[in-house]
Design a protein around this motif. Structure first.
Motif, mmCIF file in Angstrom:
data_model
loop_
_atom_site.group_PDB
_atom_site.id
_atom_site.type_symbol
_atom_site.label_atom_id
_atom_site.label_comp_id
_atom_site.label_asym_id
_atom_site.label_seq_id
_atom_site.Cartn_x
_atom_site.Cartn_y
_atom_site.Cartn_z
ATOM 1 N N ALA A 125 0.806 -1.166 0.033
ATOM 2 C CA ALA A 125 -0.004 0.110 0.209
ATOM 3 C C ALA A 125 0.884 1.310 0.051
ATOM 4 N N ILE A 126 1.849 1.152 0.609
ATOM 5 C CA ILE A 126 2.914 2.255 0.738
ATOM 6 C C ILE A 126 3.390 2.497 -0.429
ATOM 7 N N LYS A 127 4.080 1.499 -1.229
ATOM 8 C CA LYS A 127 4.670 1.679 -2.643
ATOM 9 C C LYS A 127 3.631 1.988 -3.592
ATOM 10 N N ALA A 128 2.437 1.582 -3.525
ATOM 11 C CA ALA A 128 1.253 2.040 -4.474
ATOM 12 C C ALA A 128 0.635 3.414 -4.371
ATOM 13 N N GLY A 129 0.882 3.997 -3.048
ATOM 14 C CA GLY A 129 0.433 4.945 -2.574
ATOM 15 C C GLY A 129 -1.384 5.037 -2.560
ATOM 16 N N VAL A 130 -1.598 3.808 -2.260
ATOM 17 C CA VAL A 130 -3.036 3.541 -1.977
ATOM 18 C C VAL A 130 -3.677 3.501 -0.493
ATOM 19 N N PRO A 131 -4.996 3.703 -0.233
ATOM 20 C CA PRO A 131 -5.399 3.605 1.037
ATOM 21 C C PRO A 131 -5.643 2.157 1.413
ATOM 22 N N ILE A 132 -5.621 2.005 2.820
ATOM 23 C CA ILE A 132 -5.775 0.786 3.240
ATOM 24 C C ILE A 132 -7.253 0.896 4.087
ATOM 25 N N VAL A 133 -8.193 -0.128 3.669
ATOM 26 C CA VAL A 133 -9.480 -0.177 4.237
ATOM 27 C C VAL A 133 -9.586 -1.006 5.493
ATOM 28 N N PRO A 134 -9.477 -0.764 6.724
ATOM 29 C CA PRO A 134 -9.586 -2.009 7.787
ATOM 30 C C PRO A 134 -10.621 -2.235 7.971
ATOM 31 N N MET A 135 -10.851 -3.372 8.341
ATOM 32 C CA MET A 135 -12.463 -3.894 8.763
ATOM 33 C C MET A 135 -12.284 -4.703 10.302
ATOM 34 N N ALA A 136 -13.347 -4.627 10.610
ATOM 35 C CA ALA A 136 -13.685 -5.376 11.897
ATOM 36 C C ALA A 136 -14.519 -6.434 11.753
ATOM 37 N N CYS A 137 -14.201 -7.753 12.086
ATOM 38 C CA CYS A 137 -15.185 -8.963 11.953
ATOM 39 C C CYS A 137 -15.377 -9.325 13.339
ATOM 40 N N SER A 138 -16.585 -9.215 13.516
ATOM 41 C CA SER A 138 -16.857 -9.683 14.977
ATOM 42 C C SER A 138 -18.175 -10.803 15.063
ATOM 43 N N LEU B 1 -20.556 -10.133 11.989
ATOM 44 C CA LEU B 1 -20.912 -8.376 11.560
ATOM 45 C C LEU B 1 -19.570 -8.120 11.159
ATOM 46 N N VAL B 2 -19.372 -7.628 9.931
ATOM 47 C CA VAL B 2 -18.363 -7.352 9.228
ATOM 48 C C VAL B 2 -18.508 -5.788 8.917
ATOM 49 N N GLU B 3 -17.497 -5.004 9.614
ATOM 50 C CA GLU B 3 -17.444 -3.434 9.335
ATOM 51 C C GLU B 3 -16.453 -2.980 8.454
ATOM 52 N N PHE B 4 -16.635 -2.075 7.561
ATOM 53 C CA PHE B 4 -15.554 -1.545 6.844
ATOM 54 C C PHE B 4 -15.393 -0.004 7.708
ATOM 55 N N LEU B 5 -13.837 0.028 7.946
ATOM 56 C CA LEU B 5 -13.918 1.246 8.536
ATOM 57 C C LEU B 5 -13.100 2.327 7.864
ATOM 58 N N GLU B 6 -12.628 3.502 8.421
ATOM 59 C CA GLU B 6 -12.398 4.724 7.517
ATOM 60 C C GLU B 6 -11.181 4.208 6.910
ATOM 61 N N PRO B 7 -10.809 4.609 5.772
ATOM 62 C CA PRO B 7 -9.449 4.529 5.114
ATOM 63 C C PRO B 7 -8.315 5.093 5.676
ATOM 64 N N ILE B 8 -7.299 4.222 5.522
ATOM 65 C CA ILE B 8 -6.139 4.928 6.195
ATOM 66 C C ILE B 8 -5.034 5.231 4.904
ATOM 67 N N ASP B 9 -4.508 6.492 4.887
ATOM 68 C CA ASP B 9 -3.849 6.923 3.677
ATOM 69 C C ASP B 9 -2.419 6.495 3.753
ATOM 70 N N ALA B 10 -1.995 5.348 3.077
ATOM 71 C CA ALA B 10 -0.867 4.823 3.367
ATOM 72 C C ALA B 10 0.220 5.587 2.547
ATOM 73 N N SER B 11 -0.194 6.452 1.769
ATOM 74 C CA SER B 11 0.943 7.341 1.042
ATOM 75 C C SER B 11 1.568 8.320 1.948
ATOM 76 N N HIS C 102 -0.733 1.204 13.548
ATOM 77 C CA HIS C 102 -1.904 2.256 13.294
ATOM 78 C C HIS C 102 -3.096 1.523 12.954
ATOM 79 N N VAL C 103 -2.878 0.481 11.779
ATOM 80 C CA VAL C 103 -4.131 -0.171 11.262
ATOM 81 C C VAL C 103 -4.624 -1.263 12.288
ATOM 82 N N HIS C 104 -3.518 -1.875 13.056
ATOM 83 C CA HIS C 104 -4.111 -2.650 14.091
ATOM 84 C C HIS C 104 -4.717 -2.203 15.236
ATOM 85 N N ASP C 105 -4.590 -0.860 15.580
ATOM 86 C CA ASP C 105 -5.233 -0.127 16.679
ATOM 87 C C ASP C 105 -6.790 0.131 16.103
#
Length: 86
Positions: A3-16, A35-45, A58-61
């Motif tokens: 994601a860093i190399k591609a400059g794309v966001p990471i979309v974290p998800m929480a699966c409970s 329940l699968v929730e897609f969380l706010e994207p994180i700008d890896a760039s 950060h993604v883990h947290d």
């Protein structure tokens, strides 16, 4: 790193709730809801390759915070007593 190399966001998800469907160490699947929730994207760039561990943390947290308190990692803020380890 990808994601860093591609400059794309990471979309974290929480699966409970999955631990109710299939318990750890078991091959038996029980009916239930997950329940699968897609969380706010994180700008890896915004991170360099040298900062990849910081991005990973950060993604883990963000993912841990998206879980119900009883499913958050042990020691994570807001985790319920007896929460499962990640």
């Amino acid at each position: 790193m990808m994601a860093i190399k591609a400059g794309v966001p990471i979309v974290p998800m929480a699966c409970s709730g999955a631990h109710h469907i299939m318990e750890k160490g078991s091959l038996v699947i029980h009916p239930g809801d997950i329940l699968v929730e897609f969380l706010e994207p994180i700008d890896a760039s915004k991170y360099s390759l040298d900062e990849r561990d910081t991005l990973n943390e950060h993604v883990h947290d963000v993912m841990a915070a998206g879980l119900p308190p009883d499913q958050r990692p042990l020691g994570f803020p807001g985790a319920a007593a007896g929460a499962s380890a990640s």
